[in-house]
Design a protein around this motif. Sequence first.
Motif, PDB file in Angstrom:
ATOM      1  N   SER A  31      30.415 -46.886  38.037  1.00  0.00           N
ATOM      2  CA  SER A  31      29.172 -47.331  38.781  1.00  0.00           C
ATOM      3  C   SER A  31      28.263 -47.691  37.519  1.00  0.00           C
ATOM      4  N   ALA A  34      24.934 -49.447  39.151  1.00  0.00           N
ATOM      5  CA  ALA A  34      24.094 -48.693  39.717  1.00  0.00           C
ATOM      6  C   ALA A  34      23.275 -48.021  38.821  1.00  0.00           C
ATOM      7  N   ARG A  64      20.593 -59.073  39.881  1.00  0.00           N
ATOM      8  CA  ARG A  64      20.965 -57.620  39.972  1.00  0.00           C
ATOM      9  C   ARG A  64      21.477 -57.102  41.188  1.00  0.00           C
ATOM     10  N   THR A  65      21.066 -57.471  42.493  1.00  0.00           N
ATOM     11  CA  THR A  65      21.624 -57.189  43.538  1.00  0.00           C
ATOM     12  C   THR A  65      22.856 -57.785  43.774  1.00  0.00           C
ATOM     13  N   LEU A  68      25.428 -55.593  41.975  1.00  0.00           N
ATOM     14  CA  LEU A  68      25.462 -54.092  42.570  1.00  0.00           C
ATOM     15  C   LEU A  68      26.447 -54.545  43.673  1.00  0.00           C
ATOM     16  N   VAL A 271      18.792 -46.135  43.716  1.00  0.00           N
ATOM     17  CA  VAL A 271      19.776 -47.259  43.645  1.00  0.00           C
ATOM     18  C   VAL A 271      20.911 -46.796  44.626  1.00  0.00           C
ATOM     19  N   GLY A 273      24.226 -46.893  45.012  1.00  0.00           N
ATOM     20  CA  GLY A 273      25.469 -47.468  44.453  1.00  0.00           C
ATOM     21  C   GLY A 273      26.696 -47.523  45.560  1.00  0.00           C
TER      22      GLY A 273
END
Length: 334
Positions: A31, A34, A64-65, A68, A271, A273
């Motif tokens: 992760s 995240a 960033r999205t 993720l 966030v 994750g």
Amino acid sequence: GFQHRGIERLICGTPNRLRQSVLSESIAGDSVVAHALAYAEVAEGLGEPGVEFDPAANDLGIERTVALEMERIAMHLADTGALCMDIGYQLGQVACEALRTIVINTTQRWCGNRFAKGLIRFGGTHYPLTDDLKMLVLKNLNEVETRYAEVVHSLEGTSSVLARFEDCGVVTRTQALRIGAVGMAARASGLVRDIRQTHPRGAYGKLIAHDPVAENSGDVYARLRVRMREVAQSAGYVRTLLDTLDCGMRVASLPDYRMALESDALAFSLVEGWRGEVCHVGITGSDGQFRQYKIYDPSLHNWTALALSVRGAGISDFPICNKSFNLSYCGHDL
């Protein structure tokens, strides 16, 4: 011989935000995005007065999205393969291993690391997406989604697979609610908990109207079904986000590791994750450095869900119940 890692103490013990970023990436190796994103948002939220910085509203927030959601896809592929391995379904195992490799190798082309270490940084990025990288992500994503759909079709059409997964390791909605289950494990039991919907930030709520994937049976198959459906959903999100990103016109800002933090202040970040909600909280002292830092990994509550799922079950059911949650040991040791 066990030794506590003390990640929270280490973050407070260094004023170097580059080192803090590296530490945040080491909280849970599956992760990275995240936890690194949660740290970055805390640090950016504590930026000294007069400095306005909201990457969630610009291209950096979109990238960033994307990262993720790619992490979510990679881990769901890995877990699908691992569940197949635990019941001896080799076709599903090797196919998913190959597909996960495509995703993480794409991340390596992006930032030089298959697990996205170095990609998320405070205040900017060293690895902005280019048009060539954008096309590579889309090309590989289309291949992965197409081939994974064939794996899903095979899994759902194989009675011996369904016989091992259905009605195994059941966690009811009431149980999930009582223990505070989060993320994918909660949604598989009909408890819809998803930060992307309840606390949307950045691209979520602006470019993406997130509708959480949920199942109701709460068994191993439900947890697998959530994964299978989220792979397709996340792939669609990545395409939507990349369609809005004009890489050719972008001038990316570099991380600012020297930016001072506001003194005597508190900030937190949430966030979603791939495993569930990640929460970071930072409190600064009078010197503008972290006086206390608290990290919450979704495994904290979901370990109890695993314990409930194996009560009264045969010993042979434990491996697939364990893998259906795939919780983090190191994410719990903070």
